[in-house]
Motif scaffolding. Structure first.
Motif, short mmCIF file in Angstrom:
data_model
loop_
_atom_site.label_atom_id
_atom_site.label_comp_id
_atom_site.label_asym_id
_atom_site.label_seq_id
_atom_site.Cartn_x
_atom_site.Cartn_y
_atom_site.Cartn_z
N ALA A 77 1.15 22.79 46.29
CA ALA A 77 -0.17 23.34 45.97
C ALA A 77 -1.15 22.23 45.59
O ALA A 77 -2.33 22.26 45.97
N ALA A 78 -0.66 21.21 44.85
CA ALA A 78 -1.53 20.09 44.49
C ALA A 78 -1.95 19.31 45.74
O ALA A 78 -3.09 18.85 45.85
N LYS A 79 -1.01 19.19 46.64
CA LYS A 79 -1.30 18.46 47.88
C LYS A 79 -2.36 19.20 48.69
O LYS A 79 -3.31 18.60 49.22
N LYS A 80 -2.24 20.51 48.78
CA LYS A 80 -3.20 21.30 49.54
C LYS A 80 -4.58 21.26 48.89
O LYS A 80 -5.61 21.22 49.58
N ALA A 81 -4.61 21.29 47.55
CA ALA A 81 -5.90 21.20 46.86
C ALA A 81 -6.54 19.84 47.10
O ALA A 81 -7.76 19.73 47.28
N ARG A 82 -5.72 18.78 47.10
CA ARG A 82 -6.25 17.44 47.36
C ARG A 82 -6.76 17.33 48.79
O ARG A 82 -7.84 16.77 49.05
N TYR A 83 -5.98 17.87 49.75
CA TYR A 83 -6.43 17.82 51.15
C TYR A 83 -7.75 18.56 51.32
O TYR A 83 -8.63 18.10 52.06
N ALA A 84 -7.90 19.71 50.64
CA ALA A 84 -9.15 20.47 50.75
C ALA A 84 -10.32 19.61 50.30
O ALA A 84 -11.39 19.58 50.94
N ALA A 85 -10.14 18.90 49.18
CA ALA A 85 -11.20 18.04 48.68
C ALA A 85 -11.47 16.88 49.64
O ALA A 85 -12.63 16.50 49.87
N GLU A 86 -10.42 16.29 50.19
CA GLU A 86 -10.60 15.18 51.13
C GLU A 86 -11.26 15.64 52.42
O GLU A 86 -12.12 14.93 52.97
N PHE A 87 -10.88 16.81 52.91
CA PHE A 87 -11.47 17.31 54.15
C PHE A 87 -12.98 17.50 54.00
O PHE A 87 -13.75 17.16 54.91
N PHE A 88 -13.41 18.06 52.86
CA PHE A 88 -14.83 18.39 52.67
C PHE A 88 -15.55 17.37 51.79
O PHE A 88 -16.63 17.65 51.27
N ARG A 89 -14.98 16.19 51.67
CA ARG A 89 -15.51 15.18 50.75
C ARG A 89 -16.98 14.88 51.00
O ARG A 89 -17.76 14.70 50.06
N ASP A 90 -17.38 14.80 52.26
CA ASP A 90 -18.77 14.45 52.59
C ASP A 90 -19.76 15.50 52.09
O ASP A 90 -20.96 15.21 51.98
N LEU A 91 -19.28 16.71 51.82
CA LEU A 91 -20.18 17.80 51.44
C LEU A 91 -20.08 18.15 49.96
O LEU A 91 -20.72 19.10 49.51
N LEU A 92 -19.30 17.38 49.20
CA LEU A 92 -19.09 17.65 47.78
C LEU A 92 -19.72 16.54 46.94
O LEU A 92 -19.94 15.43 47.44
N PRO A 93 -20.02 16.81 45.65
CA PRO A 93 -20.61 15.76 44.79
C PRO A 93 -19.68 14.55 44.71
O PRO A 93 -18.50 14.66 44.39
N GLU A 94 -20.23 13.37 45.01
CA GLU A 94 -19.42 12.17 45.18
C GLU A 94 -18.59 11.82 43.95
O GLU A 94 -17.38 11.57 44.04
N LYS A 95 -19.21 11.79 42.79
CA LYS A 95 -18.51 11.38 41.57
C LYS A 95 -17.41 12.36 41.20
O LYS A 95 -16.28 11.97 40.87
N GLU A 96 -17.73 13.64 41.27
CA GLU A 96 -16.77 14.67 40.88
C GLU A 96 -15.57 14.72 41.83
O GLU A 96 -14.42 14.84 41.38
N VAL A 97 -15.83 14.59 43.13
CA VAL A 97 -14.72 14.70 44.08
C VAL A 97 -13.80 13.48 43.98
O VAL A 97 -12.58 13.59 44.14
N LYS A 98 -14.37 12.32 43.68
CA LYS A 98 -13.55 11.12 43.52
C LYS A 98 -12.59 11.27 42.35
O LYS A 98 -11.38 10.97 42.47
N ALA A 99 -13.08 11.75 41.21
CA ALA A 99 -12.23 11.94 40.04
C ALA A 99 -11.19 13.03 40.29
O ALA A 99 -10.03 12.92 39.85
N TYR A 100 -11.60 14.09 40.98
CA TYR A 100 -10.70 15.21 41.29
C TYR A 100 -9.53 14.74 42.16
O TYR A 100 -8.36 15.02 41.87
N ILE A 101 -9.84 14.00 43.21
CA ILE A 101 -8.80 13.52 44.12
C ILE A 101 -7.87 12.54 43.40
O ILE A 101 -6.64 12.58 43.58
N LYS A 102 -8.43 11.68 42.56
CA LYS A 102 -7.61 10.70 41.83
C LYS A 102 -6.62 11.41 40.91
O LYS A 102 -5.43 11.06 40.87
#
Length: 502
Positions: free
Chosen positions: A412-437
């Motif tokens: 589930a963590a992997k799928k949540a990370r992939y979702a963030a990586e897939f849509f990274r260009d459309l999400l807030p840069e700072k927040e998505v970076k911390a989320y993926i990390k």
């Protein structure tokens, strides 16, 4: 820009393909026969190739033509690349003449560089008999079909390789039709997707390097994209990672197999994410599950041999590592018939056709209220939140000492990370970076625990194979390490459960 689908076939099947009734039926005229001699030029250090270019001089009858091509862009299955050509008086190339056609400055300067031009020499040749059909498909699709047989011969080292290849080049129309035509031919004569060009195979004869593993490239989404465009773009990005690693897997590269498996895992996560919007046809899902099982078993033994056993303390594990590597080698060997099988070819052609042809669309097209028609900026929100919710629920229900449950949280963590990586260009840069990390850190920790659990499952095989004492000790060690690693996990899980991105 040319668009080609390259397919390999056994040289023994070339004559059968030449007489295939489908090619005769779809051809607009009698096939053309050519005897071709292609000579590839480069420097002794292969500077053109390393710079992303090939320079070829072709003799076709009495005519001489020089051609420069760029490395394939996009999917390795569907070759899309720049191509420029000009006539020659004889067999010697004239790269300066070609460079005048090329707009990208870096490529133009590479061809004009005195240091390169002054060192050009023949590096390998292709001798080819080519049969060419002009194919007209229903709906006005125009395809040039070329059947090649012959050999590639490296200059200087005596190495050679046979050519048995079918090229489908799109002249006009939708690229998905190339895959449909290939599938129809594959029904009668086994074909394999060619993940490399003749040029790449020629250069491989010159070098003793194992193909490098290919990691995922960033997904590039436009802010005006609709959801179905995002699905197609992300899906083809995952397919490119799978397909790019096939040459390395065939060379039995441990890391290439790992990256091919990552690409497949990303693709399956994407399709699961979009399942409520557009489910994959069940027969395709079944085939993806089959391939995942084939890759997963091999990877498990690689990790045991190269990562888990070397970490065991208290005994010498060299004999166990050697036994585990032998199991891994056998499974790597078994991957060759898997990737050469008609079943694998069928899966790759079908999956590419589904994505490129947007085959989820009804015949009437997408309705304006279809979720796939909405802008990705809006449509991504429920998908990301769904992945977050699933992860939180699994964390809340987790018993830290339950290895299968920990593995489900990891997925589930992997799928949540992939979702963030897939849509990274459309999400807030700072927040998505911390989320993926944060998700990556948890995934690494759970991944280590899962490797220990897998080791506990595999080690009895080594114990029964003559390593009872050392195998039993190692099994006890990994069990103790897993118990120790699970302590304090709840704090890290709580931090992840509080994450919000969309």
């Amino acid at each position: 820009m040319e668009t080609e689908l390259k397919l390999k076939l056994a040289t023994a099947d070339v004559a059968r393909m030449r007489e295939h009734p489908l090619l005769a039926e779809l051809s607009t005229a009698a096939p053309r026969e050519h005897e071709l001699l292609d000579t590839y030029y480069d420097t002794p250090e292969l500077d053109l190739w390393r710079g992303g270019l090939t320079l070829r001089v072709r003799r076709d009858g009495e005519a001489w033509i020089q051609t420069v091509k760029t490395a394939s862009a996009g999917s390795p299955v569907l070759h899309e690349r720049g191509e420029w050509e000009s006539p020659l008086e004889g067999p010697q190339p004239d790269p300066a003449d070609l460079s005048r056609q090329i707009k990208p400055q870096r490529l133009r300067e590479l061809l004009r560089s005195p240091a390169i031009v002054g060192q050009l020499q023949p590096v390998f040749t292709n001798t080819t008999h080519r049969t060419t059909w002009d194919i007209a498909l229903p709906g006005g699709q125009l395809v040039e079909c070329a059947l090649d047989s012959g050999s590639i011969d490296a200059s200087g080292n005596g190495r050679n390789a046979e050519i048995g290849e079918l090229e489908l080049e799109l002249k006009h129309g939708n690229p998905t039709r190339l895959f449909e035509l290939a599938l129809a031919l594959h029904e009668d004569i086994p074909l394999e997707v060619a993940n490399d060009s003749k040029a790449a195979r020629g250069y491989a004869l010159l070098q003793d390097e194992v193909p490098a593993p290919v990691k995922a490239t960033p997904v590039r989404l436009g802010r005006k994209m609709r959801m179905e465009e995002a699905l197609q773009c992300i899906g083809l990005n995952c397919m490119a990672q799978i397909e790019s690693n096939v040459p390395g897997v065939l060379a039995r590269s441990v890391e290439s197999l790992h990256q091919m498996r990552v690409g497949l895992r990303r693709l399956r996560a994407l399709l699961d994410m979009f399942r409520d919007l557009t489910p994959l046809p069940p027969e395709l899902q079944e085939e993806l599950d089959w391939l995942s099982g084939e890759l997963g078993a091999t990877r498990d033994w690689d990790v045991l041999a190269d990562s888990t056993l070397p970490a065991v303390k208290g005994i010498h594990t060299e004999a166990l590592q050697a036994a585990a590597r032998e199991h891994a080698r056998n499974l790597h060997r078994n991957m060759l018939p898997t990737l050469h099988s008609p079943r694998y070819t069928h899966l790759m052609l079908r999956m590419n056709g589904w994505l490129r042809g947007r085959q989820w669309r009804p015949a009437s097209g997408l309705a304006k209220d279809d979720p796939l028609h909405q802008h990705a900026l809006d449509g991504l929100v429920p998908l990301v939140r769904k992945a977050q919710k699933r992860l939180r629920k699994r964390i809340e229900a987790l018993d830290e000492n339950d290895a299968p449950a920990r593995h489900r949280v990891r997925i589930a963590a992997k799928k949540a990370r992939y979702a963030a990586e897939f849509f990274r260009d459309l999400l807030p840069e700072k927040e998505v970076k911390a989320y993926i990390k944060c998700l990556s850190q948890l995934q690494d920790r759970l991944g280590h625990l899962n490797d220990l659990a897998v080791a506990g499952r595999l080690l009895p095989v080594l114990e029964n194979g003559g390593h009872a004492h050392d195998g039993g000790y190692a099994r006890g060690w990994v069990a103790g390490s897993a118990d120790a690693g699970a302590h304090g996990l709840r704090e890290a899980l709580g931090k992840v459960a509080r994450l919000r991105l969309a």
